[in-house]
Structures are given as C-alpha cells and as structure tokens.
Design an enzyme around this catalytic site. Structure first.
Site, PDB file in Angstrom:
ATOM      1  N   LYS A  53      10.119  -5.178  -7.448  1.00 33.28           N
ATOM      2  CA  LYS A  53      10.187  -4.061  -6.653  1.00 33.28           C
ATOM      3  C   LYS A  53      11.174  -4.149  -5.664  1.00 33.28           C
ATOM      4  O   LYS A  53      12.170  -3.385  -5.461  1.00 33.28           O
ATOM      5  CB  LYS A  53       9.106  -3.602  -5.968  1.00 33.28           C
ATOM      6  CG  LYS A  53       7.810  -2.986  -7.230  1.00 33.28           C
ATOM      7  CD  LYS A  53       6.616  -2.777  -6.516  1.00 33.28           C
ATOM      8  CE  LYS A  53       5.502  -2.532  -7.519  1.00 33.28           C
ATOM      9  NZ  LYS A  53       4.166  -2.643  -7.112  1.00 33.28           N
ATOM     10  N   GLN A  97       0.170  -3.593  -2.390  1.00 31.45           N
ATOM     11  CA  GLN A  97      -0.093  -3.983  -4.150  1.00 31.45           C
ATOM     12  C   GLN A  97      -1.658  -3.967  -4.330  1.00 31.45           C
ATOM     13  O   GLN A  97      -2.335  -4.693  -3.591  1.00 31.45           O
ATOM     14  CB  GLN A  97       0.692  -5.281  -4.414  1.00 31.45           C
ATOM     15  CG  GLN A  97       0.386  -5.736  -5.506  1.00 31.45           C
ATOM     16  CD  GLN A  97       1.382  -5.016  -6.763  1.00 31.45           C
ATOM     17  OE1 GLN A  97       2.331  -4.077  -6.302  1.00 31.45           O
ATOM     18  NE2 GLN A  97       0.990  -5.021  -7.920  1.00 31.45           N
ATOM     19  N   ASP A 120       2.898   5.768  -3.564  1.00 32.43           N
ATOM     20  CA  ASP A 120       2.256   5.382  -4.686  1.00 32.43           C
ATOM     21  C   ASP A 120       1.361   6.651  -5.302  1.00 32.43           C
ATOM     22  O   ASP A 120       0.820   6.516  -6.469  1.00 32.43           O
ATOM     23  CB  ASP A 120       1.156   4.246  -4.450  1.00 32.43           C
ATOM     24  CG  ASP A 120       1.310   2.755  -4.945  1.00 32.43           C
ATOM     25  OD1 ASP A 120       1.864   3.071  -5.985  1.00 32.43           O
ATOM     26  OD2 ASP A 120       0.768   2.022  -4.347  1.00 32.43           O
TER      27      ASP A 120
END
Ligand code: GUN
Length: 295
Positions: A53, A97, A120
């Site tokens: 990422k 995460q 997200d």
C-alpha cells in the site's frame, strides 16, 4: 471454449495511472492526498499488504505514512493514534489493518475513525451510505474493485442474476448493496448465499454473475457454474504444494480449471481481484482529499 480472463493486473494498472493524474491535478491546487496505514503487531501477511500500500501511494505521488505499533498496544493507545490522524490535515485517508490482535476491539476502533477519512468504508456511516446508494460515502475496496472489474470487462449487470457466495462485512454484504442499486454497473437481482444456505448449487447454477468470497479453497467447482456465467473469485488461500519452491501455492475459492470450462469470463488467482483492492484504496483516498477541499 475456455472462459476469457479478466486480468486484474491490467485493470488495476489503468486505475492507478488515472489516480496518478488526479493526484497531479490536486497537487497543482496545493493538496497532496495523504493515506495513513496503521499496523498493530507483526503478522507477516499484513506486513506485506501494508508495504505494498505504501509503495502504491508513493508511485501515485501521494503522501503516505505507515504507523507500526507493537502487538502489546492497548486499546487506549490505538484510539489515541487514530484521533491524532483524524486531527492531522495532511492525512485524508486512514486505514487500520485488520485483523487486529485479539485483545483489541476492532468495532470500537473502526467507529473512532472519522467517516470522512474512512477510506476502508468500514464505519457504520459509510456502510449505511453504501446501502442507500449515497456515493459520497466510501465503499470497501474489494467489492468496489469487483464492480469496477465487471464494468471494465464490459459485463452487463442490469437485470442479471447476481449470486454472491459469502456474507462478510468486508465483501459479501457491501457487494450485495452495490449490485442491487438502481444505477450504472448494478441493477442486478441479487442473492447472497452463506454457510446456512440449504442448496448452494441450486443458487450458483442460476447465476449470470457469480461472485465468490467464502474463504474456502476451491469450494465452487465447474459443475456449480452456469454455462456462460461471469465468475469473480475473491478468495486468496495458501495451500500446500510440494511441487513449488516455497511449498505453497495461492488458490481462490473457485476451482479455476473446471470453472473456466463453463464460464464466459473468469478472474484468475493470483492476478484477479487482489490487485484491485489497492487501486480502489488509492481512488478512495484521492476522493477523500477532494471532498475535504470541497472538491
Ligand atoms: N485486511 C485484509 N484486507 C483488508 C482491508 O481491505 N482493509 C483493512 N483495514 N484490513 C484488511
């Protein structure tokens, strides 16, 4: 004739190139989109995702920060970190995460992220916006990537039978909300199958578009695929394979060889949905930056 491949690497590359152009335009206006990724603990698979990422952000000309926190981090410490990022004007997108270490409450952490920075799409505000079709919210990157793959592979969705296997909050449920909307690249009749579904094959055999996100290696076999269906395999499973150097191989939730004989189009694993997730994360972050600046 075996199915045509829908190549996630090629589609993700185009999106990342488009994102880089959008970033350049924003930078010219004095806004550099910024993404913060928070990684708690030292799960090796998560470390790889997070590194990828960061690299993708750098390549697109975005600002990126990775915050590594030890596995012993307390809930208060993690919430304080999120608050710090919520307050940081250089950060437009925040991703914590998953999975988090067991002692941390992911639901509380997700709710602590500002919805406007929740790239997200996990915050209940964004989950709700997705359900009502409000495109100002953020859609989770994997289902958003699947919809983009359908669009860019020229797959017609309107009026089609779309069967989703799996009901997770990250893929199955948001995928359902996306495909059912009365809008472009959607407008399908949607069925969601799960572990309590009585006869899975009865449903999958009706699917014009079959999206599998069940987390079970090769669970959907060719005999469960309708002839001419478009098959999207969201699964990424590591299975033992002594014939490879590592001793492992990546397979999807679909048995590729048999499904390919029945489908018209299919995504491979690896190189299918996987690369799309990061591309959509970058796209969401750029939009978060645009929206923060009032476009
Ligand atoms: N872990 C695996 N996939 C994801 C994702 O899309 N977002 C977050 N936050 N964690 C993940």
């Amino acid at each position: 004739m075996p199915a045509e491949l829908i190549d996630g690497n090629v589609i993700a590359r185009s999106i990342r190139d488009e994102v880089a152009l959008d970033v350049a335009k924003l930078v010219a206006r004095g806004i550099q989109p910024g993404l913060a990724v928070v990684l708690v603990g030292d799960d090796p698979a998560s470390e790889v995702y997070v590194r990828n990422k960061g690299r993708a952000c750098d390549e697109a000309g975005m600002h990126s920060v990775t915050i590594n926190m030890p596995a012993t981090t307390t809930q208060q410490e993690l919430l304080a970190q999120v608050k710090h990022l919520n307050d940081d004007p250089a950060i437009h997108g925040i991703l914590v995460q998953m999975p988090l270490p067991k002692h941390l409450d992911a639901d509380v952490v997700i709710r602590s992220i500002l919805p406007a920075k929740d790239v997200d799409g996990f915050h209940p505000v964004n989950v709700g916006k997705n359900l009502i079709g409000d495109r100002d919210g953020f859609v989770p990157c994997t289902p958003a990537g699947v919809q983009e793959m359908l669009a860019r592979s020229g797959t017609v969705t309107k009026g089609k039978e779309c069967v989703i296997v799996g009901r997770s909050n990250i893929v199955g449920k948001p995928m359902m909300a996306l495909m059912v909307q009365n809008g472009a690249n959607a407008n399908a009749t949607v069925t969601v199958c799960h572990s309590a579904t009585r006869d899975l094959k009865e449903h999958t055999l009706r699917a014009d578009i079959l999206i599998v996100a069940a987390g079970k290696p090769k669970m959907v076999t060719g005999d469960m695929v309708r002839k001419g269906a478009v098959v999207i395999d969201v699964g990424i499973n590591r299975i033992e394979d002594p014939s490879t150097k590592s001793g492992f191989r990546l397979v999807g939730d679909v048995d590729f060889a048999s499904a390919r004989e029945r489908a018209s189009k299919i995504t491979p694993v690896p190189g299918g949905v996987g690369p799309m997730t990061i591309a959509m994360l970058l796209k969401n972050t750029v939009r978060a930056a645009e929206q923060s600046a009032g476009r």
